[in-house]
Enzyme design. Structure first.
Site, PDB file in Angstrom:
ATOM      1  N   LYS A  33       0.488   2.342  14.908  1.00  0.00           N
ATOM      2  CA  LYS A  33       0.161   3.632  14.305  1.00  0.00           C
ATOM      3  C   LYS A  33       0.431   4.786  15.274  1.00  0.00           C
ATOM      4  O   LYS A  33       0.908   5.858  14.873  1.00  0.00           O
ATOM      5  CB  LYS A  33      -1.300   3.641  13.835  1.00  0.00           C
TER       6      LYS A  33
ATOM      7  N   ASN B  94     -16.292   0.113   3.281  1.00  0.00           N
ATOM      8  CA  ASN B  94     -16.291  -1.202   3.924  1.00  0.00           C
ATOM      9  C   ASN B  94     -17.581  -1.473   4.685  1.00  0.00           C
ATOM     10  O   ASN B  94     -17.963  -2.633   4.884  1.00  0.00           O
ATOM     11  CB  ASN B  94     -15.084  -1.341   4.854  1.00  0.00           C
TER      12      ASN B  94
ATOM     13  N   VAL C 136       1.193   1.944   7.747  1.00  0.00           N
ATOM     14  CA  VAL C 136       1.760   0.799   8.451  1.00  0.00           C
ATOM     15  C   VAL C 136       0.644  -0.186   8.803  1.00  0.00           C
ATOM     16  O   VAL C 136      -0.507  -0.026   8.400  1.00  0.00           O
ATOM     17  CB  VAL C 136       2.525   1.255   9.713  1.00  0.00           C
TER      18      VAL C 136
ATOM     19  N   SER D  41      -8.440   1.027   6.595  1.00  0.00           N
ATOM     20  CA  SER D  41      -9.710   0.648   5.990  1.00  0.00           C
ATOM     21  C   SER D  41     -10.808   0.428   7.021  1.00  0.00           C
ATOM     22  O   SER D  41     -11.979   0.361   6.672  1.00  0.00           O
ATOM     23  CB  SER D  41      -9.531  -0.636   5.159  1.00  0.00           C
TER      24      SER D  41
ATOM     25  N   HIS E 174      -8.246   6.565   2.982  1.00  0.00           N
ATOM     26  CA  HIS E 174      -8.382   5.129   2.697  1.00  0.00           C
ATOM     27  C   HIS E 174      -8.176   4.914   1.205  1.00  0.00           C
ATOM     28  O   HIS E 174      -9.049   5.222   0.398  1.00  0.00           O
ATOM     29  CB  HIS E 174      -9.781   4.650   3.142  1.00  0.00           C
TER      30      HIS E 174
ATOM     31  N   MET F  70       0.823  -1.204   0.000  1.00  0.00           N
ATOM     32  CA  MET F  70       0.000   0.000   0.000  1.00  0.00           C
ATOM     33  C   MET F  70       0.863   1.261   0.000  1.00  0.00           C
ATOM     34  O   MET F  70       0.671   2.171  -0.809  1.00  0.00           O
ATOM     35  CB  MET F  70      -0.931  -0.009   1.214  1.00  0.00           C
TER      36      MET F  70
ATOM     37  N   ASP G 123      10.640   3.142   5.931  1.00  0.00           N
ATOM     38  CA  ASP G 123      10.281   1.876   6.558  1.00  0.00           C
ATOM     39  C   ASP G 123      11.292   1.607   7.663  1.00  0.00           C
ATOM     40  O   ASP G 123      12.346   2.259   7.738  1.00  0.00           O
ATOM     41  CB  ASP G 123      10.263   0.739   5.539  1.00  0.00           C
TER      42      ASP G 123
END
Length: 728
Positions: free
Chosen positions: A418, A511, A411, A440, A461, A335, A354
């Protein structure tokens, strides 16, 4: 103000220049057609004029017809108004095509050439197709084609009839039925246009052709005696096979729910059996029938009018421009890597972070892989690849975030992780930087508690894969400020995607609707409904994937994680125990979906889907009595639609335009319907209440009619009518 200007040079060549005032791209209006017709009349009547060049004053030729004009034709005159308007357009284009020639001898006409500097779409190609020659500038960024089918209509200003007669039904099919777009060289190779020249030579080459054209150059093949359609007509052996195959292909791809595709095929087939001018009338009648179908009107509204309005900032707070100049992306997984790619591709400097350098490097390499594929397909140059990769800095050092005005954290879906990242980022960036978390399901307001600046904390999202999915759902937390919303919207505009803005709640909007769709399919498996009936019912109502295939694609273990988290949050109110029984059992069997080559579907060693898994019936036997196709479809649709209505009632969704556009772009909700709210308007609130009551009686309270829908059934209102009244 005029859309077209007219000038004649010393050599007697008239130039009609299309340049709509205050528009970045030319679009055709009824007034524009009238102007063009008048200029053509002037040129044909003037003995000093030897021929005409039709070109654009902008970098592109035209983006198509103003679909708002078509909508007004329908509102003002109904079917007759649409048909009359189309025949007027056919008359103007036929006048260009015949160019004053004697109808019997086909002599005495004046050459008319289209000179295309760039993109030519829809009427922007239908108009050149009526000219005697089409010359395009060698502009690799230009797109030439007829994309109308993508918004629920088909080329109705002669494009269908002319392209089929020019290329034959088989060769024209990708451009008509799929809306395929081509660059100028590919369009020439396909036979759509005639020449490609250097941009600086475009008008001079057009003029040379006009002055050198002979009378035979002006007669279109379909106007010449003895014309035969390339590839054969319907009642010739080769043509017969083409049309039989086309009919099967169209039905296979559309499942019979898209009226435009069927009408297009009918216009091509019937038009091929009659003279050209009669074929134009057939095309106009079929186009009129499509526009009178509520499905096409809903598709135009959602996929063109509403989508464009949202992309232009219909719901953007009135704050200063928030264009992103430097973006930080935290998390270089699939993502995060995808977000970095689309941002760098849009010209934004990106810092990709990262925890490990090799992971950050892999994230950057993801962009390199996509760019390499683009080079293989001749969509990207090596120079472009180098430019994009130079914008991405892969690192583990948070200090590199200095100067970033937007952070997108991508992440793991773990609030603790987070929260740690939020603190690290806020220690490294300036006080005005906006922090966006990509999630999400996790509520934004709760995640914002980790931020020292909750007004600058927002949810974004993205849908996977980021480079292909066009929707971005922006989530406003309880303390999110207007500047953060504007920054997110401006960023989505920069990366050329479509945004919707929703308020914070579990699962947000997309969702919230997708999960009940999947769950309803799984619940039916537990009930003994034939899995093939579930999957095919979904496809026959216009869903791109059945619920069982969709959960395989997204992974069954993810469904297990979401179910456990939701049950923990809801406690005794949790409604999906019957679903959990199935997916927990599947997970225990190691059938985790496509990624494991084992899910509700069986897969071969290469990961290709082979069919529904036969072992499912041993655990969940197929019942002797099966529900009707209609009942299964109603369950699958209402599972989604009722959640959309509840989201509106709860204030999660504040604009039904976002609800419809988001549903189609986000998870492929039956595009023929225009989206959940458009579908409810098509069937009417009273009918929707009837369906809800029947489903509630048979299957439980999850199908209970929302109060808003019941109220609308009583008053006779529709969602779009209600929204218009509230806006007035």
């Amino acid at each position: 103000m005029t859309d077209f200007t007219y000038a004649v040079d010393a050599d007697g060549v008239a130039t009609i220049t299309w340049d709509v005032v205050a528009k970045s791209m030319n679009v055709m209006s009824l007034a524009g057609f009238a102007e063009l017709s008048a200029h053509i009349d002037t040129a044909l009547a003037d003995p000093a004029v030897k021929g005409v060049i039709l070109t654009s004053g902008k970098k592109d030729f035209a983006g198509g017809m103003d679909l708002n004009v078509i909508a007004r034709m329908k509102e003002d005159g109904g079917a007759q108004g649409i048909f009359d308007g189309l025949m007027m357009m056919h008359g103007v284009l036929r006048k260009i095509e015949r160019a004053g020639m004697d109808p019997k001898t086909l002599k005495g006409g004046k050459p008319i050439v289209a000179a295309l500097p760039g993109t030519a779409l829809g009427i922007g190609l239908e108009l050149p197709l009526s000219c005697h020659r089409i010359i395009a500038a060698d502009n690799p960024k230009a797109k030439i084609g007829l994309p109308e089918i993508m918004v629920g209509i088909f080329p109705g200003a002669g494009g269908t009839t002319r392209l089929v007669r020019k290329l034959g039904a088989m060769m024209a099919a990708p451009f008509l039925l799929e809306g395929k777009l081509s660059d100028p060289k590919a369009a020439k190779a396909a036979g759509i246009i005639d020449e490609v020249v250097a941009p600086d030579d475009l008008l001079s080459r057009a003029k040379d052709w006009v002055l050198a054209a002979k009378e035979a150059d002006l007669v279109k093949p379909w106007d010449a005696k003895g014309y035969k359609m390339p590839g054969g007509s319907p009642y010739q052996p080769a043509g017969f096979m083409t049309f039989v195959g086309a009919s099967a292909m169209v039905h296979g791809k559309t499942m019979g729910v898209y009226p435009a595709a069927k009408a297009l095929l009918a216009a091509v087939y019937e038009g091929a059996l009659v003279p050209f001018d009669t074929a134009l009338k057939i095309e106009a009648r079929q186009f009129t029938s499509v526009l009178m179908n509520p499905s096409s009107g809903a598709m135009i509204r959602s996929l063109f009018i509403n989508k464009e309005a949202l992309e232009k900032g219909a719901n953007r707070p009135k704050v200063a421009d928030q264009t992103v100049r430097k973006l930080g992306v935290i998390g270089a997984g699939m993502m995060g890597a995808g977000i970095a790619y689309v941002a760098a591709n849009a010209g934004i400097e990106v810092v990709l972070i990262d925890a490990a350098q090799d992971a950050a490097d892999r994230g950057r390499a993801y962009s390199e892989g996509l760019l390499d594929k683009g080079i293989q397909r001749r969509k990207v140059t090596p120079e472009k690849k180098a430019e994009v990769l130079a914008r991405i800095t892969a690192t583990t050092d948070y200090a590199a975030l200095a100067g970033c005005d937007l952070i997108v954290e991508a992440v793991f879906e773990d609030p603790k992780v987070k929260a740690e990242v939020t603190a690290k980022v806020e220690a490294a960036v300036g006080p005005d930087c906006i922090f966006a978390t990509n999630t999400s399901t996790l509520p934004i307001t709760a995640l914002a508690r980790a931020s020292a600046r909750p007004a600058q904390f927002i949810g974004i999202h993205f849908f996977s894969p980021v480079d292909k999915m066009m929707l971005v759902e922006i989530i406003r937390g309880k303390e999110t400020g207007d500047v953060a919303v504007a920054k997110a919207l401006d960023f989505v505009r920069q990366i050329r995607k479509t945004p919707i803005v929703v308020n914070d709640a579990r699962f947000f909007y997309a969702n919230r609707c997708i999960i009940p769709y999947i769950n309803e399919g799984i619940r039916m498996v537990a009930e003994g409904v034939e899995p093939a009936l579930i999957e095919n019912a979904a496809k026959l109502v216009g869903m791109p994937l059945g619920p069982l295939q969709l959960v395989d694609e997204t992974s069954i273990d993810l469904g297990v994680k979401i179910a456990k988290a939701t049950k923990a949050a809801m406690g005794d109110a949790y409604p999906d125990g019957a679903v959990d029984e199935v997916i927990f059992w599947m997970a225990d069997q190691g059938r985790l979906g496509k990624k494991a080559n084992a899910g509700f579907y069986a897969y071969d060693a290469a990961g290709k889907r082979e069919g529904l898994w036969s072992g499912l019936a041993a655990q969940y036997p197929v019942a002797d009595t099966q529900p009707s196709l209609t009942e299964v479809q109603q369950r699958l649709l209402m599972a989604q639609v009722l959640e959309a209505v509840r989201a509106l009632e709860d204030g999660v969704l504040t604009d039904i335009r976002e609800g419809d556009v988001g549903a189609i772009l986000g998870w492929g909700f039956a595009p023929w319907s225009g989206g959940p709210f458009s579908w409810l308007d098509i069937i009417g609130a009273p009918r929707a209440v009837e369906i809800c009551e029947a489903l509630t009686a048979a299957h439980g309270a999850r199908f209970a009619t929302p109060a808003l829908l019941r109220e609308m059934a009583t008053t006779g209102a529709g969602f779009y009518g209600r929204a218009a009244a509230q806006a007035a």
